[in-house]
Design an enzyme around this catalytic site. Sequence first.
Site, short mmCIF file in Angstrom:
data_model
loop_
_atom_site.label_atom_id
_atom_site.label_comp_id
_atom_site.label_asym_id
_atom_site.label_seq_id
_atom_site.Cartn_x
_atom_site.Cartn_y
_atom_site.Cartn_z
N TYR A 28 11.20 8.91 1.54
CA TYR A 28 10.76 7.91 0.81
C TYR A 28 12.03 8.21 -0.33
CZ TYR A 28 7.98 5.53 3.35
OH TYR A 28 7.23 5.49 4.98
N HIS A 33 3.51 -4.08 9.48
CA HIS A 33 3.76 -4.11 10.79
C HIS A 33 2.23 -5.28 11.41
CE1 HIS A 33 6.67 -1.60 9.78
NE2 HIS A 33 6.00 -0.78 9.28
N ASN A 71 8.27 -5.20 -0.38
CA ASN A 71 7.92 -4.99 0.20
C ASN A 71 6.81 -4.33 0.64
OD1 ASN A 71 7.97 -1.77 2.03
ND2 ASN A 71 9.13 -0.93 0.31
N ASP A 75 1.48 -15.43 6.48
CA ASP A 75 1.36 -17.33 6.69
C ASP A 75 1.74 -17.05 5.28
OD1 ASP A 75 1.16 -17.83 9.20
OD2 ASP A 75 -1.19 -17.49 8.84
N ARG A 111 4.83 10.52 -2.30
CA ARG A 111 5.06 10.50 -1.05
C ARG A 111 6.19 11.13 -0.04
NH1 ARG A 111 4.23 4.04 1.39
NH2 ARG A 111 4.04 4.76 3.50
N GLU A 150 12.74 -9.81 2.63
CA GLU A 150 11.94 -7.69 2.37
C GLU A 150 13.39 -6.86 2.21
OE1 GLU A 150 11.42 -8.46 6.91
OE2 GLU A 150 10.49 -6.76 7.16
N ARG A 153 12.57 4.82 13.30
CA ARG A 153 11.41 5.96 13.32
C ARG A 153 10.75 5.48 13.87
NH1 ARG A 153 8.82 5.54 6.91
NH2 ARG A 153 7.07 6.64 7.99
N PRO A 157 0.55 -0.73 -0.22
CA PRO A 157 0.16 -0.23 -0.38
C PRO A 157 0.58 1.26 -0.01
CG PRO A 157 -0.15 -0.79 2.04
CD PRO A 157 -0.04 -2.47 1.03
N ASN A 158 0.17 2.40 -0.76
CA ASN A 158 0.98 3.49 -1.00
C ASN A 158 2.23 3.35 -1.67
OD1 ASN A 158 -1.29 5.00 0.68
ND2 ASN A 158 -0.89 3.66 2.36
N ALA A 182 3.11 -0.48 5.07
CA ALA A 182 2.35 -0.94 5.49
C ALA A 182 1.99 -2.05 6.71
CB ALA A 182 1.95 0.70 6.58
N ARG A 234 6.56 0.71 13.75
CA ARG A 234 7.16 0.24 12.67
C ARG A 234 8.33 -0.72 12.76
NH1 ARG A 234 5.37 3.29 8.22
NH2 ARG A 234 4.10 5.17 9.32
N HIS A 291 12.39 -2.44 2.49
CA HIS A 291 12.31 -1.66 3.05
C HIS A 291 12.65 -0.49 2.95
CE1 HIS A 291 9.34 -3.09 5.39
NE2 HIS A 291 9.87 -4.14 5.90
N LEU A 292 12.47 0.88 2.16
CA LEU A 292 13.12 2.10 1.71
C LEU A 292 14.07 3.33 2.95
CD1 LEU A 292 10.95 3.15 -0.97
CD2 LEU A 292 12.59 2.29 -1.92
N SER A 293 12.90 2.95 3.47
CA SER A 293 13.69 3.73 4.62
C SER A 293 14.05 3.18 5.92
CB SER A 293 12.30 5.11 5.68
OG SER A 293 11.04 3.72 5.54
C1 DQA Z 1 7.76 1.32 4.34
C2 DQA Z 1 7.64 1.58 5.48
C3 DQA Z 1 6.83 1.27 6.00
O1 DQA Z 1 6.28 1.09 7.57
C4 DQA Z 1 6.14 2.03 5.90
O2 DQA Z 1 3.70 1.98 5.73
C5 DQA Z 1 5.52 1.96 3.92
C6 DQA Z 1 6.75 1.79 3.14
C7 DQA Z 1 9.75 2.03 3.24
O3 DQA Z 1 9.50 1.15 2.52
O4 DQA Z 1 9.94 1.96 4.04
O5 DQA Z 1 4.30 1.98 3.81
O6 DQA Z 1 7.94 -0.37 3.86
#
Ligand code: DQA
Length: 150
Positions: free
Chosen positions: A30, A87, A81, A94, A25, A105, A114, A17-18, A84, A118, A107-109
């Site tokens: 990011y 978390h 990735n 599963d 964003r 896995e 943070r 998502p997002n 959210a 997270r 994560h950009l950030s």
């Molecule tokens: C994220 C980190 C997550 O906490 C956040 O909800 C995202 C992006 C990252 O790529 O840093 O949507 O996965």
Amino acid sequence: MTVTTSEPRRVLVLNGPNLNLLGTREPGIYGTATLADVEALCRDRAAAHGLAADFLQSNHEGVLVDAIQAARDTASGIVLNAGAYTHTSVAIADAISAVGLPVVEVHLSNVHAREEFRHHSFISPVATAIIIGAGLNGYGYAIDQLAGLP
Ligand code: DQA
């Protein structure tokens, strides 16, 4: 003469998502690369390893679960990735356990620098590797990692 060709191994790059909003964003967190930039980097890096890459982004948890299940028949590994859902989603964790594919896995950030919520990932215990805080490069490292697996 018989010529045999083999299909390249495929990796699935799955974004949650997002992440469709990358580029606009919260660029301070990011960066300014778009999802298209992420996909271009992954496609090029996969090709450099002789792999093919497939892409899916969804804002919906069940769609991500379906994609992980479907990858059992199409992919040798997944770059994930989960945004959210990382978390919150037992269902995605599963699905990863169920298909048994290697999952990196990403994560950009740096989620550990943070908010507290997270810091926990349902994905990490079932991931083969975890790449956090390397920005766009993290996706490339994830492809490198999958390429090195048998
Ligand atoms: C994220 C980190 C997550 O906490 C956040 O909800 C995202 C992006 C990252 O790529 O840093 O949507 O996965």
